[in-house]
Design an enzyme around this catalytic site. Structure first.
Site, PDB file in Angstrom:
ATOM      1  CG  HIS A   1      11.940 -28.737   0.429  1.00 24.59           C
ATOM      2  ND1 HIS A   1      12.607 -30.118   0.243  1.00 24.59           N
ATOM      3  CD2 HIS A   1      12.855 -28.336   1.396  1.00 24.59           C
ATOM      4  CE1 HIS A   1      13.522 -30.347   1.273  1.00 24.59           C
ATOM      5  NE2 HIS A   1      13.644 -29.208   1.819  1.00 24.59           N
TER       6      HIS A   1
ATOM      7  CD  GLU B   1      -3.214  -0.778   2.123  1.00 24.37           C
ATOM      8  OE1 GLU B   1      -2.910   0.313   3.131  1.00 24.37           O
ATOM      9  OE2 GLU B   1      -4.437  -1.376   2.008  1.00 24.37           O
TER      10      GLU B   1
ATOM     11  CE  LYS C   1     -21.650   3.477  -0.373  1.00 28.95           C
ATOM     12  NZ  LYS C   1     -22.335   4.635  -1.340  1.00 28.95           N
TER      13      LYS C   1
END
Lengths: 428, 428
Positions: free
Chosen positions: B306, B285, B423
């Site tokens: 591995h 961020e 939204k």
């Protein structure tokens, strides 16, 4: 499980088609491997889901070892010896183990040798009242894996103080003829064998994964069925539109040629984080060589939208994203109609699934608006069959991708570089 | 904790020195921010470790809420609201929770809203016989975080059926004056406030981290002491050789300018995986914007040797690696002198730590031989003080790095892109 890529990869259909076509000969080879049914070819892991001898051997040993009071299955293995098993265990049970303290048997995975883990796992297992509460499955192709042997020696020695005849609660899984196979015979330890040609990262559907999963009550028939079906789709179908492994490999290849060096698996199902880690090994070891390679990353939605989402949407265009999500409601949890706090009114009465779904859709739209290419994998449910499909899809995808990138998909020569140096230090 | 980079980054000392020097003015600014002691500047999270009012507020609320029978602290928060707390909890306790079923209190982290998790966490918490076995800490700067409110509404509503007066077992942590702050006042819920200028990814040393950690019995004085000491080192020292944050930021910047777009944190302490995830957000961020950014990844040693070790050693040279490991024996576990299986004879009688140490050394030699640049962070022990040092080091490093990359370290504008779309869908 479904796969989608249409109009979201910034590639033209004809580009993908042309790349897919170059895989024709290799697909014919896969068909030949399947028809042989044996374990001679490098790709022969694709014969595991229909190997009935394997199934019989596993089932017989499960019958012999299962007990009514089994509490802990300790899987000692690292890399290909535990990542697939852990992926399936965590997807269905393991991710919730802390929330279900009374659900047994639980699996405990010992991969790297960690001194603090060992100092805690020994007392936990020693607190069992009977050795029948335990089963240790030590897994190593060669038997020479340092971490695995360290964990096995410490655990075995500590437990034998309380349970002198612990040997019959130990199972080895190893290559036929390995030193570990010989040691098992010498000490009377039950053993399951894996085909030499099947490398660790392609071994989840061998005894490596099947035995501990079946012992823990997983439906390995469903797992194998899902894998077998997907193998027929990905190993036989000619056109990339019908063949998710071919389409996905072609897209990964074409976008990596454009300089995108990261394949982010953005998984909106937190319980599949370990599945993502299984894929990390598959991609990392299979095509990361000769200076080539794509770095696989695992992100968890919606959690990581609040972490690396800013970078992914606003940072460099260096990623090929594979979204993974649930297409159906996995169970019925809903937000109450009456909100107590009402700080985000829009969630009122909504299904948890539909909120998550809105976040997935919103994220896809944001990626598209930012011209960030992505593919999609949708799970109708999270069960053994769907997981078997996913695992087989990705293993065949990686075979195609290795072919396109012109590397040997099945070796891992650079791992020796640190092993040799480590050995020198340990021998000092 | 120590930091090392000498002769392993493929950079000349004078290059690092020159880059470090360009940070002089900014370092002066950090000194000013420290001298102010207030929360006005974007960088003011550096004043948290010496904020005694904060400490007093947290301690008073811990006194009020702690009980003898506390079993579960449920932290409801996502991104910066839980990653730091989880990093510290997991480092010391959480990573071992499955192996210590009887150790309490345990923390349960609800970040994304996951329907299966909710279907399991509700019965677990409802099985408690007293509400004093629980404490819910809901954390959101704005109070408008969808995931946090979904989890809070579902949990609160379900638990109130068994515990009608559950409100006094709930604590809110939020910005002063937020809707969540007002709601707390309205409903008589105890609240802790965080300074508005302190963003989520810089908030671990605010009430966000301090309250749940102190309630769980962690030594927050040591955590703050470690952070305060490291702040004085990284925020004040002029020369990059003495200033790990300045040196590390300069190296990350210079190598990223050479086209290395991945910063792999290769951590040989599995219990620090969550600390790596905290760093992912911090780097992702803070500097991932305007088409710029470095992708942070977390690898766990020796497990991932591995898995992605082949890719890292044999693939493209696109990574800047930060090795993190323990320099001392964390406890005394050793391999027995008498080996039962003796398949890897060299481990006989060795300390677990010395085997891990050999792997770390072997890996570093392999990286050096392959000309892969790396830095090193060594932990003498894993306690609150060392973790406080690490957290503060990395937060100041990121401020320097943002300056070098010429981005605004403290905003995250692209996160809105998916939120707006989500939204719209939720409101349909």
């Amino acid at each position: 499980m479904y796969f989608k890529y249409q109009n979201t990869t910034n590639l033209e259909e004809h580009q993908i088609a042309e790349t897919g076509k170059t895989l024709d000969t290799y697909r014919d080879h896969l068909v030949n491997v399947m028809e042989s049914g044996n374990y001679e070819a490098a790709e022969s892991s694709i014969n595991l889901p229909t190997d009935d001898t394997l199934l019989k051997n596993v089932q017989e040993l499960v019958e012999k070892k299962k007990t009514e009071i089994l509490k802990y299955i300790i899987v000692i293995g690292i890399g290909g010896s535990n990542l697939g098993t852990k992926a399936i265990y965590d997807a269905i049970h393991g991710y919730y183990d802390l929330l279900e303290p009374d659900r047994f048997p639980k699996m405990i995975f010992l991969d790297t040798q960690d001194e603090t883990i060992l100092s805690k796992v020994v007392p936990l297992l020693s607190s069992c009242t009977s050795k029948d509460e335990l089963l240790i499955n030590a897994i190593s192709k060669s038997g020479g894996t340092t971490e695995t042997m360290t964990n096995l020696e410490v655990l075995s020695s500590s437990l034998s103080q309380k349970f002198p005849d612990i040997a019959d609660r130990i199972v080895f899984t190893t290559d036929e003829g390995s030193n570990m196979h010989k040691k098992a015979a010498e000490l009377g330890i039950d053993v399951l064998l894996m085909p030499k040609q099947v490398g660790g990262r392609f071994s989840v559907l061998s005894a490596v994964g099947l035995f501990p999963l079946a012992l823990a009550g997983f439906d390995i028939d469903k797992l194998r069925r899902g894998a077998a079906n997907m193998r027929d789709i990905c190993g036989k179908r000619v056109f990339f539109e019908d063949n998710p492994a071919m389409a996905s490999a072609s897209i990964l290849y074409l976008l990596s040629q454009q300089g995108k060096n990261i394949n982010d698996n953005f998984i909106f199902l937190p319980q599949l984080e370990s599945l993502g880690k299984w894929y990390r090994q598959l991609m990392g070891e299979s095509v990361g060589k000769n200076g080539k390679g794509i770095t696989p990353t695992v992100s968890i939605g919606s959690t990581d939208l609040h972490s690396v989402g800013q970078l992914y949407l606003g940072g460099p265009k260096d990623k090929i994203t594979t979204f993974v999500y649930a297409t159906e409601n996995l169970n019925g949890t809903t937000v109450p109609e009456e909100l107590t706090y009402n700080l985000v009114p829009v969630i009122k009465g909504k299904k948890i699934h539909s909120i998550m779904n809105a976040i997935v859709q919103g994220t896809k739209i944001a990626y598209k608006n930012q011209h960030i290419p992505y593919m999609e994998i949708g799970f109708e449910k999270i069960d053994e069959e769907a997981l078997g499909e996913f695992l087989q899809f990705k293993m065949i995808e990686m075979m195609y991708l290795g072919k396109l990138m012109e590397v040997n998909t099945f070796d891992q020569p650079h791992v020796e570089l640190y092993k040799v140096e480590t050995k020198k230090i340990l021998e000092e």
